[in-house]
Design a protein around this motif. Structure first.
Motif, PDB file in Angstrom:
ATOM      1  N   LYS A  19      -5.485   6.685  11.479  1.00  0.00           N
ATOM      2  CA  LYS A  19      -4.264   5.905  11.651  1.00  0.00           C
ATOM      3  C   LYS A  19      -3.992   5.694  13.137  1.00  0.00           C
ATOM      4  CE  LYS A  19      -2.365   8.066   7.568  1.00  0.00           C
ATOM      5  NZ  LYS A  19      -2.730   9.439   7.393  1.00  0.00           N
ATOM      6  N   ASP A  38       4.446   8.761  -1.741  1.00  0.00           N
ATOM      7  CA  ASP A  38       5.206   8.333  -0.557  1.00  0.00           C
ATOM      8  C   ASP A  38       6.715   8.396  -0.781  1.00  0.00           C
ATOM      9  OD1 ASP A  38       2.912   7.856   0.948  1.00  0.00           O
ATOM     10  OD2 ASP A  38       2.776   5.772   0.294  1.00  0.00           O
ATOM     11  N   ALA A  92       7.529   9.155   4.585  1.00  0.00           N
ATOM     12  CA  ALA A  92       6.549  10.036   3.940  1.00  0.00           C
ATOM     13  C   ALA A  92       5.720  10.763   5.003  1.00  0.00           C
ATOM     14  CB  ALA A  92       5.642   9.242   3.011  1.00  0.00           C
ATOM     15  N   GLN A  93       5.335  10.040   6.046  1.00  0.00           N
ATOM     16  CA  GLN A  93       4.557  10.661   7.128  1.00  0.00           C
ATOM     17  C   GLN A  93       5.389  11.708   7.849  1.00  0.00           C
ATOM     18  OE1 GLN A  93       1.172   9.778   7.850  1.00  0.00           O
ATOM     19  NE2 GLN A  93       1.382  11.750   8.826  1.00  0.00           N
ATOM     20  N   ALA A 100       8.370  -1.050   2.394  1.00  0.00           N
ATOM     21  CA  ALA A 100       7.141  -0.258   2.255  1.00  0.00           C
ATOM     22  C   ALA A 100       6.822   0.466   3.559  1.00  0.00           C
ATOM     23  CB  ALA A 100       5.974  -1.154   1.848  1.00  0.00           C
ATOM     24  N   ARG A 101       6.990  -0.221   4.686  1.00  0.00           N
ATOM     25  CA  ARG A 101       6.738   0.417   5.988  1.00  0.00           C
ATOM     26  C   ARG A 101       7.688   1.591   6.203  1.00  0.00           C
ATOM     27  NH1 ARG A 101       8.662   0.837  10.693  1.00  0.00           N
ATOM     28  NH2 ARG A 101      10.425  -0.534  10.362  1.00  0.00           N
ATOM     29  N   SER A 112       0.844  -1.201   0.000  1.00  0.00           N
ATOM     30  CA  SER A 112       0.000   0.000   0.000  1.00  0.00           C
ATOM     31  C   SER A 112       0.878   1.250   0.000  1.00  0.00           C
ATOM     32  CB  SER A 112      -0.932  -0.013   1.207  1.00  0.00           C
ATOM     33  OG  SER A 112      -0.178  -0.012   2.400  1.00  0.00           O
ATOM     34  N   VAL A 113       1.650   1.390  -1.054  1.00  0.00           N
ATOM     35  CA  VAL A 113       2.546   2.539  -1.197  1.00  0.00           C
ATOM     36  C   VAL A 113       2.102   3.314  -2.429  1.00  0.00           C
ATOM     37  CG1 VAL A 113       4.940   3.238  -1.600  1.00  0.00           C
ATOM     38  CG2 VAL A 113       4.458   1.298  -0.127  1.00  0.00           C
ATOM     39  N   SER A 114       1.977   4.627  -2.280  1.00  0.00           N
ATOM     40  CA  SER A 114       1.607   5.468  -3.418  1.00  0.00           C
ATOM     41  C   SER A 114       2.855   6.149  -3.966  1.00  0.00           C
ATOM     42  CB  SER A 114       0.576   6.518  -2.998  1.00  0.00           C
ATOM     43  OG  SER A 114       1.200   7.540  -2.255  1.00  0.00           O
ATOM     44  N   LYS A 128       6.690   4.533   3.842  1.00  0.00           N
ATOM     45  CA  LYS A 128       5.491   5.217   4.345  1.00  0.00           C
ATOM     46  C   LYS A 128       5.802   6.011   5.609  1.00  0.00           C
ATOM     47  CE  LYS A 128       1.403   4.179   3.425  1.00  0.00           C
ATOM     48  NZ  LYS A 128       0.955   4.959   2.296  1.00  0.00           N
TER      49      LYS A 128
END
Length: 192
Positions: A129, A21, A88-89, A81-82, A16-18, A85
């Motif tokens: 989240k 990100d 990115a956050q 991926a974690r 679930s990576v855009s 993300k």
């Protein structure tokens, strides 16, 4: 993570990576090409990616081929991926904090409106989240409960436990609520 997906293209559906990100513009372009190939049900491999990316600003095949040297094992893709993300956050929080600092330092700025927008952005970036939520959600719920209780007054508005004083004190057990009963040694909470 890009190398992982090239080795095992089936995992792209589970990540679930855009594109947003990614910090690097080139990684965003490569990831966008991977997502496009996946959406088109086309093979995700180096040749397909190169064909999609050729001619894009800043792209060169050497960079794409270097993605394999960065631990391209599909078992690591979820950890990558974690991490992506998470960064990115953090970038989003830094951007919001920068806006807040610039507004606070600008003596000509109208603080109320911009500060309010910045706080809304901060709350919005954590909502859903497990982060904080706007107080208006809780106030709306509380107001609804207060109006319901004023229209239908009673001592116990939740589920009755059978212990009258406890029910009057707590209003009964409410949906989604859990209670912890504790006390000092020997005062009788175990018997309760």
């Amino acid at each position: 993570m890009i190398g992982s997906v090239i080795f095992n293209s089936q995992i792209v559906k589970e990540l679930s990576v855009s594109t947003d990100d990614f910090h690097s513009d080139l990684n965003r372009k490569i990831w966008g090409a991977i997502l496009w190939l996946n959406a088109e049900n086309r093979e995700i491999d180096v040749i397909s990616l190169d064909a999609v990316l050729k001619g894009k600003d800043g792209y060169d095949f050497t960079y794409l081929s270097g993605c394999f040297d960065v631990g391209g094992f599909s078992t690591n893709a979820f950890e990558y991926a974690r991490i992506i993300k998470g960064f990115a956050q953090r970038r989003a929080y830094l951007e919001i904090a920068t806006r807040l600092a610039k507004t606070a330092m600008n003596t000509e700025a109208e603080l109320g409106g911009e500060i309010s927008r910045v706080v809304d952005d901060l709350v919005g970036s954590t909502a859903g989240k497990g982060g904080s939520k706007p107080i208006r959600e809780f106030v709306h719920s509380l107001l609804g409960m207060a109006l319901e209780r004023s229209a239908n007054p009673m001592d116990v508005w939740g589920m009755r436990t059978g212990f009258l004083e406890f029910d009057r004190f707590t209003g009964g057990v409410q949906p989604g609520e859990s209670m912890i009963l504790s006390g000092g040694s020997g005062v009788g909470e175990s018997m309760f």
